[in-house]
Write an enzyme that holds these catalytic residues in place. Structure first.
Site, PDB file in Angstrom:
ATOM      1  N   PRO A 136       0.827  -1.212   0.000  1.00 39.48           N
ATOM      2  CA  PRO A 136       0.000   0.000   0.000  1.00 39.48           C
ATOM      3  C   PRO A 136       0.859   1.260   0.000  1.00 39.48           C
ATOM      4  O   PRO A 136       1.906   1.307   0.637  1.00 39.48           O
ATOM      5  CB  PRO A 136      -0.818  -0.109   1.287  1.00 39.48           C
ATOM      6  CG  PRO A 136      -0.188  -1.168   2.099  1.00 39.48           C
ATOM      7  CD  PRO A 136       0.643  -2.017   1.198  1.00 39.48           C
ATOM      8  N   GLU A 137       0.417   2.252  -0.758  1.00 39.84           N
ATOM      9  CA  GLU A 137       1.127   3.528  -0.828  1.00 39.84           C
ATOM     10  C   GLU A 137       0.280   4.587  -0.119  1.00 39.84           C
ATOM     11  O   GLU A 137      -0.722   4.258   0.507  1.00 39.84           O
ATOM     12  CB  GLU A 137       1.415   3.864  -2.299  1.00 39.84           C
ATOM     13  CG  GLU A 137       2.236   2.756  -2.962  1.00 39.84           C
ATOM     14  CD  GLU A 137       2.583   3.013  -4.423  1.00 39.84           C
ATOM     15  OE1 GLU A 137       2.609   4.168  -4.849  1.00 39.84           O
ATOM     16  OE2 GLU A 137       2.833   2.020  -5.135  1.00 39.84           O
ATOM     17  N   LYS A 154       3.828   6.271   4.939  1.00 42.77           N
ATOM     18  CA  LYS A 154       3.047   5.037   4.813  1.00 42.77           C
ATOM     19  C   LYS A 154       2.775   4.408   6.180  1.00 42.77           C
ATOM     20  O   LYS A 154       2.511   3.210   6.280  1.00 42.77           O
ATOM     21  CB  LYS A 154       3.794   4.045   3.911  1.00 42.77           C
ATOM     22  CG  LYS A 154       4.004   4.560   2.479  1.00 42.77           C
ATOM     23  CD  LYS A 154       4.786   3.552   1.649  1.00 42.77           C
ATOM     24  CE  LYS A 154       5.257   4.166   0.337  1.00 42.77           C
ATOM     25  NZ  LYS A 154       6.195   3.280  -0.378  1.00 42.77           N
ATOM     26  N   ARG A 190      12.909  -2.809  -8.524  1.00 42.41           N
ATOM     27  CA  ARG A 190      11.459  -2.560  -8.496  1.00 42.41           C
ATOM     28  C   ARG A 190      10.964  -2.298  -9.915  1.00 42.41           C
ATOM     29  O   ARG A 190      11.644  -1.669 -10.720  1.00 42.41           O
ATOM     30  CB  ARG A 190      11.147  -1.326  -7.632  1.00 42.41           C
ATOM     31  CG  ARG A 190      11.913  -1.250  -6.312  1.00 42.41           C
ATOM     32  CD  ARG A 190      11.226  -1.961  -5.182  1.00 42.41           C
ATOM     33  NE  ARG A 190       9.874  -1.494  -4.968  1.00 42.41           N
ATOM     34  CZ  ARG A 190       9.550  -0.480  -4.178  1.00 42.41           C
ATOM     35  NH1 ARG A 190      10.485   0.192  -3.557  1.00 42.41           N
ATOM     36  NH2 ARG A 190       8.298  -0.137  -4.018  1.00 42.41           N
TER      37      ARG A 190
END
Ligand SMILES: [Zn+2]
Length: 277
Positions: free
Chosen positions: A2-3, A59, A266
């Site tokens: 989750p961002e 976050k 990434r």
């Protein structure tokens, strides 16, 4: 993972569901979830306190408690909160529990075991190592175009790596970095200091646009108390990314196939025609 928007939705949901409620007891079932707070300490730090409110920084989800302490939680890959009534069993991978006065309980479940919790004095929250190094909130007043421009100019790393650095801008991850760079026509590979001033200005606006749009969509979705994941895509929403997770699909601007590359381990999704520099 989750961002910022997903964590914001989780924090808002938890605030609606738990603010002003009294925790009568708490259990840390997996000690490594909170390496700096041992299980007995975890229990005594939470029991008999009231949740004042739940908020977010970067976050991290932050439970502000009436006893002057704050519970910091990072969901990482798969952590999620579930508000359960007394008839429900603890799910598999339950790592922490907060029991409320009325018999309901908040469970932290984490299948992949990367989540983190820590309890600190609220007065020292900004000095906690998790919080101290975070860059400005992209939707806050400290995140100005001048700030972004000068931060970009100090690094030779790629633009994508810059955007993922939580000490420069906090809350962005693969999804929103890819989306903001696409909307700005900015190459993920360009060294950050070489990004032109007009593209830096577009990027500044688009970072804020992609984050606030996602929060806008997420805040219209119903809160599912037993599954507070903050996911704004999939069930319950017809949200579609522009480039993220769309390798091979046509770019909405030029019909070229969207590419996926790996930067610093990434994935980055982008259009090599629309995002040349
Ligand atoms: Zn394109």
């Amino acid at each position: 993972m989750p961002e910022l928007p997903e964590v914001e939705i989780v924090a808002r949901s938890l605030d609606k569901l738990t603010a002003k409620r009294k925790i009568v007891s708490a259990e840390l079932l997996r000690a490594r979830l909170a390496p700096d707070t041992d299980p007995p300490r975890f229990a005594t730090d939470l029991e008999t306190s009231i949740v004042n409110f739940v908020h977010r920084r970067g976050k991290h989800v932050l439970f502000d408690l009436s006893n002057g302490r704050t519970l910091i939680t990072h969901l990482r890959m798969s952590g999620k909160f579930m508000l359960l009534d007394s008839s429900a069993e603890n799910p598999k991978f339950t790592h922490a529990i907060m029991n409320f006065e009325d018999g309901e309980r908040l469970v932290f479940q984490d299948q992949r075991h990367f989540g983190l919790m820590k309890i600190v004095d609220t007065s020292d929250l900004n000095e906690a190592k998790e919080i101290r190094k975070l860059g400005p909130e992209p939707l806050g007043d400290d995140f100005t175009f001048e700030y972004l421009r000068s931060a970009l100019r100090t690094t030779k790393r790629s633009l994508k790596e810059f955007l993922l650095d939580q000490t420069k801008v906090c809350g962005l991850g693969n999804i929103y970095a890819s989306e903001a760079m696409f909307l700005s026509g900015a190459s993920p590979r360009i060294p950050a200091y070489k990004l032109s001033k007009p593209k830096s200005a577009a990027l500044y606006e688009n970072i804020r646009v992609v984050l606030s749009d996602a929060i806008g969509v997420g805040s219209t979705l119903p809160i599912v108390a037993h599954d507070i994941g903050g996911s704004i895509y999939g069930i319950g929403s017809d949200w579609k990314w522009r480039v993220y997770d769309r390798e091979g699909d046509e770019c909405a601007n030029c019909d070229s196939p969207i590419k996926r590359i790996v930067q610093a381990g990434r994935s980055t999704y982008y259009c090599s025609k629309c995002q040349k520099r």
